[in-house]
Enzyme design. Structure first.
Site, PDB file in Angstrom:
ATOM      1  N   HIS A  18       0.829  -1.197   0.000  1.00 50.39           N
ATOM      2  CA  HIS A  18       0.000   0.000   0.000  1.00 50.39           C
ATOM      3  C   HIS A  18       0.863   1.247   0.000  1.00 50.39           C
ATOM      4  O   HIS A  18       2.060   1.207   0.273  1.00 50.39           O
ATOM      5  CB  HIS A  18      -0.983   0.008   1.188  1.00 50.39           C
ATOM      6  CG  HIS A  18      -0.385   0.381   2.505  1.00 50.39           C
ATOM      7  ND1 HIS A  18      -1.003   1.238   3.386  1.00 50.39           N
ATOM      8  CD2 HIS A  18       0.767   0.025   3.096  1.00 50.39           C
ATOM      9  CE1 HIS A  18      -0.236   1.375   4.467  1.00 50.39           C
ATOM     10  NE2 HIS A  18       0.832   0.645   4.313  1.00 50.39           N
ATOM     11  N   CYS A  76       3.859   5.191   5.564  1.00 46.15           N
ATOM     12  CA  CYS A  76       3.947   3.971   6.373  1.00 46.15           C
ATOM     13  C   CYS A  76       5.395   3.479   6.366  1.00 46.15           C
ATOM     14  O   CYS A  76       6.089   3.620   5.361  1.00 46.15           O
ATOM     15  CB  CYS A  76       3.033   2.899   5.786  1.00 46.15           C
ATOM     16  SG  CYS A  76       3.079   1.328   6.692  1.00 46.15           S
ATOM     17  N   GLN A  94      -7.059  -2.713   9.886  1.00 42.70           N
ATOM     18  CA  GLN A  94      -8.301  -1.974  10.112  1.00 42.70           C
ATOM     19  C   GLN A  94      -9.335  -2.460   9.088  1.00 42.70           C
ATOM     20  O   GLN A  94      -8.995  -2.798   7.968  1.00 42.70           O
ATOM     21  CB  GLN A  94      -8.046  -0.473   9.957  1.00 42.70           C
ATOM     22  CG  GLN A  94      -7.153   0.093  11.053  1.00 42.70           C
ATOM     23  CD  GLN A  94      -6.810   1.542  10.796  1.00 42.70           C
ATOM     24  OE1 GLN A  94      -7.679   2.341  10.446  1.00 42.70           O
ATOM     25  NE2 GLN A  94      -5.549   1.899  10.967  1.00 42.70           N
ATOM     26  N   SER A 117      -5.848   5.474   9.763  1.00 42.24           N
ATOM     27  CA  SER A 117      -4.442   5.843   9.556  1.00 42.24           C
ATOM     28  C   SER A 117      -4.286   6.961   8.551  1.00 42.24           C
ATOM     29  O   SER A 117      -3.293   7.696   8.583  1.00 42.24           O
ATOM     30  CB  SER A 117      -3.644   4.629   9.078  1.00 42.24           C
ATOM     31  OG  SER A 117      -3.637   3.634  10.083  1.00 42.24           O
ATOM     32  N   HIS A 120      -5.300   5.496   1.554  1.00 46.16           N
ATOM     33  CA  HIS A 120      -4.389   4.511   0.959  1.00 46.16           C
ATOM     34  C   HIS A 120      -4.802   4.174  -0.465  1.00 46.16           C
ATOM     35  O   HIS A 120      -5.973   4.262  -0.806  1.00 46.16           O
ATOM     36  CB  HIS A 120      -4.466   3.149   1.678  1.00 46.16           C
ATOM     37  CG  HIS A 120      -4.512   3.166   3.153  1.00 46.16           C
ATOM     38  ND1 HIS A 120      -3.478   2.693   3.928  1.00 46.16           N
ATOM     39  CD2 HIS A 120      -5.468   3.559   4.026  1.00 46.16           C
ATOM     40  CE1 HIS A 120      -3.798   2.792   5.208  1.00 46.16           C
ATOM     41  NE2 HIS A 120      -5.008   3.301   5.309  1.00 46.16           N
TER      42      HIS A 120
END
Length: 126
Positions: A18, A76, A94, A117, A120
């Site tokens: 991702h 990330c 998640q 977060s 993405h």
């Protein structure tokens, strides 16, 4: 040749990469690229979405590979692996991210996935 893990892989696991763009509403508004959150805490969700869409277009056009772009710009720590998160099963990510990853075919890239977060794009790799 496929590894033992790949040949015994069940539908209960996927492998995905991702690219994450965090914004001021992210649950942890800092990253390896921005340890103090100086940039992320000023980035609106709308700006993060615009940035992510631009990245998606660059990948789709062939201007850059998913892994190369993720390595440069993803918020990330998986960026150091070209965004690769490895194999994961249900309940490990998640919910929005998991649902997005499991819905993809191998080799398919998602649209925008919104999680706690940030935003993405996901590439399913196995």
């Amino acid at each position: 040749p496929p590894t033992t893990r790949e040949t015994t892989l069940t539908m209960s696991e996927v492998r995905a990469s991702h690219l994450l763009v965090k914004h001021q509403g992210s649950r942890r508004p800092a990253s390896w690229r921005d340890p103090d959150g100086a940039v992320i805490t000023k980035r609106s969700k709308a700006a993060a979405l615009d940035e992510l869409e631009a990245y998606r277009e660059q990948i789709e056009s062939g201007a850059v590979t998913f892994a190369d772009l993720a390595a440069k710009v993803s918020d990330c720590s998986s960026a150091k692996h070209g965004g690769d998160l490895g194999f994961f099963g249900p309940g490990k990510m998640q919910k929005a991210f998991e649902d997005g990853a499991f819905a993809l075919q191998v080799g398919e890239m998602s649209g925008v996935i919104d999680s706690d977060s940030g935003v993405h794009i996901i590439l399913r790799t196995a």
